[in-house]
Design a protein around this motif. Structure first.
Motif, PDB file in Angstrom:
ATOM      1  N   VAL A  14       0.846  -1.188   0.000  1.00  0.00           N
ATOM      2  CA  VAL A  14       0.000   0.000   0.000  1.00  0.00           C
ATOM      3  C   VAL A  14       0.881   1.238   0.000  1.00  0.00           C
ATOM      4  CG1 VAL A  14      -1.784   1.292   1.220  1.00  0.00           C
ATOM      5  CG2 VAL A  14      -1.848  -1.210   1.224  1.00  0.00           C
ATOM      6  N   VAL A  15       0.613   2.160  -0.934  1.00  0.00           N
ATOM      7  CA  VAL A  15       1.389   3.393  -1.052  1.00  0.00           C
ATOM      8  C   VAL A  15       0.485   4.592  -0.789  1.00  0.00           C
ATOM      9  CG1 VAL A  15       2.786   4.844  -2.560  1.00  0.00           C
ATOM     10  CG2 VAL A  15       2.908   2.363  -2.769  1.00  0.00           C
ATOM     11  N   ASP A  16       0.897   5.467   0.110  1.00  0.00           N
ATOM     12  CA  ASP A  16       0.229   6.754   0.302  1.00  0.00           C
ATOM     13  C   ASP A  16       0.801   7.699  -0.751  1.00  0.00           C
ATOM     14  OD1 ASP A  16      -0.602   9.274   1.024  1.00  0.00           O
ATOM     15  OD2 ASP A  16      -0.237   9.015   3.165  1.00  0.00           O
ATOM     16  N   TYR A  17      -0.007   8.010  -1.770  1.00  0.00           N
ATOM     17  CA  TYR A  17       0.537   8.768  -2.901  1.00  0.00           C
ATOM     18  C   TYR A  17       0.726  10.254  -2.591  1.00  0.00           C
ATOM     19  CZ  TYR A  17      -4.445   9.814  -3.951  1.00  0.00           C
ATOM     20  OH  TYR A  17      -5.761  10.200  -3.900  1.00  0.00           O
ATOM     21  N   LEU A  18       0.320  10.696  -1.403  1.00  0.00           N
ATOM     22  CA  LEU A  18       0.564  12.087  -1.027  1.00  0.00           C
ATOM     23  C   LEU A  18       1.877  12.244  -0.267  1.00  0.00           C
ATOM     24  CD1 LEU A  18      -3.017  13.181   0.114  1.00  0.00           C
ATOM     25  CD2 LEU A  18      -1.914  13.597  -2.085  1.00  0.00           C
ATOM     26  N   THR A  19       2.216  11.260   0.557  1.00  0.00           N
ATOM     27  CA  THR A  19       3.419  11.364   1.384  1.00  0.00           C
ATOM     28  C   THR A  19       4.553  10.457   0.933  1.00  0.00           C
ATOM     29  OG1 THR A  19       2.713   9.616   2.920  1.00  0.00           O
ATOM     30  CG2 THR A  19       1.945  11.860   3.381  1.00  0.00           C
ATOM     31  N   GLY A  20       4.212   9.408   0.182  1.00  0.00           N
ATOM     32  CA  GLY A  20       5.225   8.448  -0.226  1.00  0.00           C
ATOM     33  C   GLY A  20       5.450   7.328   0.772  1.00  0.00           C
ATOM     34  N   ASP A  21       4.784   7.389   1.938  1.00  0.00           N
ATOM     35  CA  ASP A  21       4.901   6.286   2.897  1.00  0.00           C
ATOM     36  C   ASP A  21       4.344   5.012   2.264  1.00  0.00           C
ATOM     37  OD1 ASP A  21       5.964   7.959   4.802  1.00  0.00           O
ATOM     38  OD2 ASP A  21       4.064   8.321   5.831  1.00  0.00           O
ATOM     39  N   HIS A  22       4.962   3.883   2.583  1.00  0.00           N
ATOM     40  CA  HIS A  22       4.492   2.633   1.995  1.00  0.00           C
ATOM     41  C   HIS A  22       4.538   1.501   3.013  1.00  0.00           C
ATOM     42  CE1 HIS A  22       8.795   3.064   1.217  1.00  0.00           C
ATOM     43  NE2 HIS A  22       8.908   1.755   1.119  1.00  0.00           N
TER      44      HIS A  22
END
Length: 820
Positions: free
Chosen positions: A714-722
């Motif tokens: 799962v990738v948070d496309y706003l922060t780049g956290d994955h």
């Protein structure tokens, strides 16, 4: 025994409907023309003139008048109505003069019927001929077209019919419905009101005019339109057309509100019921622009769910005429309140920021992210040339998808499209995207989004370190509960086992490429990686992988399925391998499994009964509408309470909905509420029964469980956290805990653009429906384990090595942007 009253009513209506035959088809109450044909010019009138009917005879007379008038104008252009002689070049006094005439449908638009040399313009005369034919045709039909009592069309409706595309709304008529005719009639009535109130900007010839946006939203082709499947998935990137009946209801209710505003401008007093109508049907959706709080006007149809529909638009500095009317109306209502005439509690404002379900853009961005794994894997193999090819295709394909989403959002905000729950949810997500990446152009957003995804997926791919990656989402994802988007291949079992540990302890599988992937996937893989790396006959070890993108790191989309009826039928079929595989994965006893099958049969019967009442043919003595209305009227407070609809706010909504549930759209809303209420209440009422707990868990597993047993990224496309983890493991822990204790069940009202939901242990199933057809589906989401977050330092690659790899792709991005 809670809920018995409702189910007795259900059975009564089942017996009532099965005792009757088919209903005779309803008769049309408005006749717009003999074959729902549309007249847009001289040629269309000629077609009518070929018929030996009353309409055909009228057409013959119109043709004679037009031919005679055009012949006169060709001989003497200045004899045309409104003709004026002007310079062909206004800046050159020596240029020749030409004759122009105004269009009857839009007098400010002039047609040139002569050239500068004095000769008649054949194109100009043809345009004038079409305009004249439309005008004389409508005049001839006045008193012939309209209601069955012979009432003619008013001048406003006639004028609208001459405008581009408005007459095409007639195509919404069917043998059993005059919906298109009614829409045009409602628009004509509103046009007349707008003229009286001095707000006829709502009916200008601009693309923001209400008639134009109604056509564009229901029939137009300028914007990408969501399919039924995409609508049920909750995909916001395309326009979800509103239900035409809801559009008609909202137009009619806006007409009533405008009439009440007109009344408030006089000495005549409004009643409490009239004020309540305005409050219930007008919704001002607020947003911030330039540091100021602004709003757009939304109007509810007979379905009081959601925001309603907006025929309004945003402006940068000034308020629209519709917003000004609401502001003045509010002042008038406050005055009436101070006089003690009404119990005034204001008009409705809605701030939608916290009412949006996240992830509507995740489908588009997820498609982009799925391309990143192969890109990084190819870079690891030193095949930069193949990466460039993938990037060019990715930029062309997915950049346009993001641009289309921006276009839909802009269309709704600027007033070219009717605003809906879905467009407002899209606006919120795009504003979040824009605030992160600082641009509104789809290609630029993609160009800035890719580095974020590259850093996340790139770090993960280097950590997992496959020999090569194959995208298989189109051939596998969604088939029999398989959620695999890509397969990560390893040459040795030891490599794969090590990667599987990093992936949350998923299983390692093996096989040859020729047996595992399709021919097209194999050919593409060989071309990208080369024959030295990819051998179709060699046995490889692999991990199935599911990739998701989100803008809320605490939750992610899990998938979507058909509606509860389809699910219920699947679990009753002992030959359905997907459903029976889920029963085995849940690990219930044969007795509990058999009980669950019986429960799904009960749910199927409940839904089939609702369908027979709401979608059935009716009878020889009871129309479908009458059957539905009678059934709805029979629903007592006890019935609604037995379905869990007991809060004062929700009961008030239901009461108002029932009182005005004359349209199919409003009745479909009640049907959805009943269906959702029946399912959740059946489960809750039997929560002590292990078979009903299994029923609930299996419904959740149908949308959440990955039958391939793969890893989830799962990738948070706003922060780049994955985050990377075993998708099934934490979910099944929650579901089995529920089976043992009954704890973890929940149900709740819906968020913007979605129906109500039920869930277990934080995993949720949300009811979705197509506004065009009323078809119901389920959309699932679930929590993302915080402990699954991957830290950069966990990669075996140094930050320098990683940046060198990513720099290669960033250079490709830059070069592609330069090309644009």
């Amino acid at each position: 025994m809670v809920g018995l009253g409702f189910f007795i009513i259900m059975e009564f209506f089942n017996q009532l409907l099965t005792s009757y035959g088919l209903l005779k088809k309803r008769k049309l109450h408005v006749v717009m023309d003999e074959a729902n044909a549309v007249v847009t010019g001289y040629a269309d009138v000629q077609k009518f003139a070929q018929n030996d009917t009353e309409r055909g005879n009228i057409a013959k007379q119109v043709i004679q008048q037009v031919d005679a008038a055009v012949a006169t104008v060709e001989g003497n252009p200045m004899s045309a109505e409104g003709a004026q002689e002007v310079l062909s070049d206004p800046d050159n006094p020596e240029s020749g003069k030409i004759v122009k005439v105004p269009r009857f449908s839009n007098p400010s638009d002039l047609i040139s019927i002569t050239r500068a040399n004095g000769a008649v313009s054949s194109d100009g005369i043809a345009g004038y001929k079409n305009e004249l034919a439309n005008k004389i045709w409508q005049e001839a039909l006045n008193g012939k077209v309209g209601a069955e009592d012979g009432e003619g069309l008013d001048s406003e409706t006639q004028e609208l019919l001459l405008r581009n595309n408005v007459s095409e709304l007639i195509n919404l008529n069917t043998e059993d419905s005059t919906l298109g005719s009614d829409l045009i009639g409602a628009l004509g009535e509103m046009y007349g009101l707008a003229k009286e109130l001095g707000i006829d900007s709502l009916f200008s010839t601009k693309t923001t005019s209400i008639p134009t946006k109604v056509y564009q939203s229901l029939l137009g082709t300028k914007y990408q339109v969501a399919t039924e499947e995409e609508a049920l998935q909750g995909n916001l990137a395309k326009y979800q057309r509103p239900n035409p009946e809801a559009v008609l209801g909202s137009l009619q209710n806006l007409n009533k509100v405008l009439k009440l505003y007109k009344k408030s401008e006089t000495t005549e007093k409004l009643t409490q019921d009239e004020y309540d109508f305005v409050k219930n049907h007008i919704n001002r959706v607020s947003f911030r622009q330039g540091g100021r709080e602004r709003f757009r006007v939304f109007v509810k149809s007979n379905d009081l769910e959601g925001l309603g529909l907006s025929f309004d638009w945003e402006t940068r500095t000034t308020s629209t005429d519709l917003q000004n009317v609401l502001n003045r109306f509010e002042d008038n209502l406050e005055r009436l309140s101070s006089d003690g005439d009404i119990d005034y509690t204001g008009l409705n404002y809605t701030d939608i920021t916290d009412k949006v379900s996240a992830g509507g853009l995740g489908y588009v961005i997820g498609d982009v992210a799925e391309e990143i794994g192969p890109i990084v894997s190819l870079l690891q193999q030193g095949r930069g040339g193949e990466v460039e090819k993938i990037w060019d295709a990715l930029y062309e394909k997915h950049g346009k998808k993001i641009e289309a989403a921006f276009k839909v959002s802009e269309g709704a905000q600027s007033g070219e499209l009717i605003g809906t729950d879905e467009t407002e949810a899209l606006n919120v997500e795009l504003k979040e995207l824009m605030s992160t990446y600082g641009t509104t152009e789809g290609g630029e957003v993609l160009g800035r989004l890719i580095p974020t995804l590259l850093n996340s997926v790139g770090q993960d791919m280097m950590r997992m370190n496959p020999n090569f990656v194959v995208r298989v989402g189109q051939s596998r994802a969604g088939t029999g509960g398989d959620k695999t988007d890509q397969m990560m291949f390893y040459k040795t079992e030891e490599q794969a086992i090590e990667a599987a540990k990093l992936a949350g302890g998923v299983s390692v599988k093996s096989g040859t490429l020729k047996d595992l992937i399709s021919k097209s996937e194999l050919d593409s893989t060989k071309k990208s990686y080369g024959k030295s790396i990819v051998n179709p006959n060699q046995e490889y070890y692999y991990i199935d992988d599911n990739l998701k993108c989100t803008n809320d790191p605490s939750r992610t989309n899990m998938g979507s399925t058909a509606g509860p009826l389809s699910i219920a039928r699947g679990f009753q079929d002992t030959n359905d391998s997907w459903s029976q595989g889920l029963v085995q994965a849940l690990g219930v006893s044969p007795e509990v499994a058999a009980g669950a099958r019986d429960n799904f049969k009960t749910i199927e019967n409940d839904i089939k009964l609702l369908n027979s009442i709401f979608d059935g043919p009716g009878s020889t003595s009871v129309s479908p509408a009458a059957a539905k209305t009678t059934f709805i009227a029979a629903l007592s407070d006890e019935s609604w309470e037995s379905l869990g609809i007991s809060t004062a706010k929700e009961r008030t909504k239901i009461g108002k909905l029932i009182s005005s549930a004359k349209t199919d759209d409003a009745q479909r809303t009640i049907k959805r509420k009943l269906e959702q209420g029946i399912i959740t209440r059946r489960i809750e009422n039997n929560s002590e029964d292990p078979s009903w707990r299994a029923t609930a868990a299996l419904m959740m597993m149908k949308g959440c469980y990955d039958t391939a047993g793969g890893s989830k990224m799962v990738v948070d496309y706003l922060t780049g956290d994955h985050y990377r983890y075993n998708g099934n493991k934490p979910m099944m822990k929650k579901f089995k805990q529920y089976m043992e204790t009954g704890e973890g069940w929940s149900s709740s009202p819906g968020t913007l653009g979605e129906g109500s939901s039920f869930g277990i242990g934080g995993y949720s199933a949300k009811f979705q429906h197509s506004k065009q057809t009323g078809v119901v589906g389920l959309k699932f989401d679930g929590p993302v384990p915080k402990r699954a977050k991957i830290k950069t330092e966990e990669s075996e690659y140094s930050s320098t090595e990683l940046m060198n790899k990513l720099l290669e792709v960033q250079q490709l991005i830059f070069s592609s942007l330069i090309k644009e």
